[in-house]
Design an enzyme around this catalytic site. Sequence first.
Site, PDB file in Angstrom:
ATOM      1  N   ILE A 143      -5.878  -9.897   4.351  1.00 55.62           N
ATOM      2  CA  ILE A 143      -7.001 -10.599   4.967  1.00 55.62           C
ATOM      3  C   ILE A 143      -7.913 -11.085   3.843  1.00 55.62           C
ATOM      4  O   ILE A 143      -8.516 -10.283   3.132  1.00 55.62           O
ATOM      5  CB  ILE A 143      -7.782  -9.684   5.925  1.00 55.62           C
ATOM      6  CG1 ILE A 143      -6.841  -9.006   6.931  1.00 55.62           C
ATOM      7  CG2 ILE A 143      -8.870 -10.472   6.646  1.00 55.62           C
ATOM      8  CD1 ILE A 143      -6.099  -9.947   7.832  1.00 55.62           C
ATOM      9  N   GLY A 198      -8.217   5.217  -1.510  1.00 55.80           N
ATOM     10  CA  GLY A 198      -9.041   5.076  -2.702  1.00 55.80           C
ATOM     11  C   GLY A 198      -8.584   4.006  -3.666  1.00 55.80           C
ATOM     12  O   GLY A 198      -8.917   4.041  -4.840  1.00 55.80           O
ATOM     13  N   GLU A 212       1.085  -5.021   4.405  1.00 50.65           N
ATOM     14  CA  GLU A 212       0.171  -5.588   5.390  1.00 50.65           C
ATOM     15  C   GLU A 212      -0.163  -7.023   5.014  1.00 50.65           C
ATOM     16  O   GLU A 212      -0.160  -7.386   3.829  1.00 50.65           O
ATOM     17  CB  GLU A 212      -1.139  -4.793   5.455  1.00 50.65           C
ATOM     18  CG  GLU A 212      -1.043  -3.470   6.153  1.00 50.65           C
ATOM     19  CD  GLU A 212      -2.377  -2.776   6.266  1.00 50.65           C
ATOM     20  OE1 GLU A 212      -2.461  -1.821   7.058  1.00 50.65           O
ATOM     21  OE2 GLU A 212      -3.341  -3.175   5.582  1.00 50.65           O
ATOM     22  N   LYS A 213      -0.457  -7.817   6.020  1.00 49.78           N
ATOM     23  CA  LYS A 213      -0.998  -9.147   5.770  1.00 49.78           C
ATOM     24  C   LYS A 213      -2.312  -8.995   5.025  1.00 49.78           C
ATOM     25  O   LYS A 213      -3.150  -8.154   5.385  1.00 49.78           O
ATOM     26  CB  LYS A 213      -1.223  -9.875   7.104  1.00 49.78           C
ATOM     27  CG  LYS A 213      -1.914 -11.231   6.978  1.00 49.78           C
ATOM     28  CD  LYS A 213      -1.007 -12.250   6.319  1.00 49.78           C
ATOM     29  CE  LYS A 213      -1.708 -13.630   6.256  1.00 49.78           C
ATOM     30  NZ  LYS A 213      -0.884 -14.594   5.493  1.00 49.78           N
ATOM     31  N   LYS A 273       0.837  -1.199   0.000  1.00 50.85           N
ATOM     32  CA  LYS A 273       0.000   0.000   0.000  1.00 50.85           C
ATOM     33  C   LYS A 273       0.871   1.248   0.000  1.00 50.85           C
ATOM     34  O   LYS A 273       1.894   1.303   0.691  1.00 50.85           O
ATOM     35  CB  LYS A 273      -0.906   0.026   1.238  1.00 50.85           C
ATOM     36  CG  LYS A 273      -1.939  -1.079   1.280  1.00 50.85           C
ATOM     37  CD  LYS A 273      -2.866  -0.902   2.469  1.00 50.85           C
ATOM     38  CE  LYS A 273      -3.978  -1.917   2.478  1.00 50.85           C
ATOM     39  NZ  LYS A 273      -4.923  -1.703   3.603  1.00 50.85           N
ATOM     40  N   ARG A 284     -24.397   3.809  -6.012  1.00 53.65           N
ATOM     41  CA  ARG A 284     -23.738   4.881  -6.773  1.00 53.65           C
ATOM     42  C   ARG A 284     -24.001   4.673  -8.258  1.00 53.65           C
ATOM     43  O   ARG A 284     -23.668   3.624  -8.819  1.00 53.65           O
ATOM     44  CB  ARG A 284     -22.233   4.878  -6.514  1.00 53.65           C
ATOM     45  CG  ARG A 284     -21.860   5.023  -5.051  1.00 53.65           C
ATOM     46  CD  ARG A 284     -20.369   5.217  -4.892  1.00 53.65           C
ATOM     47  NE  ARG A 284     -19.967   5.158  -3.495  1.00 53.65           N
ATOM     48  CZ  ARG A 284     -18.796   5.577  -3.032  1.00 53.65           C
ATOM     49  NH1 ARG A 284     -17.904   6.090  -3.885  1.00 53.65           N
ATOM     50  NH2 ARG A 284     -18.497   5.487  -1.753  1.00 53.65           N
ATOM     51  N   ARG A 316     -12.977  13.339   6.449  1.00 53.86           N
ATOM     52  CA  ARG A 316     -13.887  14.188   5.670  1.00 53.86           C
ATOM     53  C   ARG A 316     -15.264  13.555   5.679  1.00 53.86           C
ATOM     54  O   ARG A 316     -15.451  12.452   6.188  1.00 53.86           O
ATOM     55  CB  ARG A 316     -13.393  14.304   4.228  1.00 53.86           C
ATOM     56  CG  ARG A 316     -13.139  12.934   3.600  1.00 53.86           C
ATOM     57  CD  ARG A 316     -12.798  13.008   2.129  1.00 53.86           C
ATOM     58  NE  ARG A 316     -12.299  11.769   1.586  1.00 53.86           N
ATOM     59  CZ  ARG A 316     -13.028  10.720   1.238  1.00 53.86           C
ATOM     60  NH1 ARG A 316     -14.333  10.754   1.409  1.00 53.86           N
ATOM     61  NH2 ARG A 316     -12.480   9.639   0.729  1.00 53.86           N
TER      62      ARG A 316
END
Length: 447
Positions: A201, A162, A198-199, A156, A336, A290
């Site tokens: 999931i 996003g 990160e692991k 990441k 959406r 936000r």
Amino acid sequence: MTRVLIANRGEIALRVIRACRELGMETIAVYAQGDEDTPHVALADEQYCIGPAPAGLSYLNVQNILTVALEAKADAIHPGYGFLAENPGFAKLCHSLGLVFIGPSPEAIEAMGNKTRARELMEAAGVPVVPGTGPLTDGAEAEAMAAEIGYPIMLKAAAGGGGKGMRLVEEQESLSRALEIARSEGEAAFGDARVYMEKYIQCPRHVEIQVLADNHGNVVHLGERDCSVQRRHQKLLEEAPCPVLTPDLRARMGEAAVRAAKAVNYSGVGTVEFLLDKEGKFYFMEMNTRIQVEHPVTEMITGIDLVKAQLQAAAGEQLAITQEDIEFRGWAIECRINAEDPQRGFRPAPGLIQEWQGPGGPWVRVDGVARSGWQVPPHYDSMIAKIIVWGQDREEAIARMKRALLETRVEGIPTTIPLHLEILASKDFISGNYSTALLGRLLEKGR
């Protein structure tokens, strides 16, 4: 606060104008060339053009926006979501010019915007985090840490969000290339090439908790939203509450979200996002500092106007509610409506809407700017509207959303409406037993 400049466009600008009007505040709209005939411009008390259509020359042009704010004698700026909403530098500039930034402090934005720093803060606050690393220095360190954490892992962007700068790596052979791509995307999207690990999931649910805080140290949570229906890590459909949360799990996640907000002296509205695994364990993912696109589903089940609450917090008012005052009633779903072609990899489909007819009827809300004769521009996000429904229970909410989508008529461009109907009819969604893998499985079946 009496005069608010909205540094955004489209449906969120319209939403803010409506909340300001109910609070007796005057509004100032800014717009790019080509947006002059949009509803938020017409509804605002004053209007100013801030540049050509490309966002970098208009809605991201800090100098032009602040110049208008001073000339128009605004005393506050609402950034909406996207664009400058999570830019701590912009918030600092607003403060330096004597303008109220309607959002949290620049320090809170900065702390939560740096994903590795946010992880450290959450661990210190006792909020569960996914096993992972700080910023990686090189490929050798990445290989060593991936071996220690165990594949699959997710790379990441440290300054990201996003879905940008994210890469799933299932085996060591793919790590080097994925690291290179994640760094490149992070640099392009955020001006920051740092990447952490990160692991991964597998097949989690994406569950977020809405928080509301004032400038006097009071923080409450307003329950959860399930945002697991996603394409390319971007949300498509949201519902509240989450179908699998027990009252105990809701309370524990809510308490963790409140701790997260207090850890950065948060004020205003914000969202703490978690991954929820099959065993009911939850892990902090990030905090959005936000208002969120999906905020209406929380409004529908709590009866609380989040944008008005955000404005009141920025004006220095204390929260008028305590945690015990908050009640959850019924079920809400948001779809959406994007100008995209799901059959072609969700390719954006700007163009002329020859005809638009939105839905109506009891407990149906439409937030958006779509209308007949509107040329959807290619320069911005593809969302043209949001349809939100409320029902006494989940079954009624699903039926009502199906009816609302079938009523909606859009001619001239492809949209996500047929896909939403497919999702709502799927066995996994109807059962409530789904994860972030739902949409991928549906699309695979359709091939």
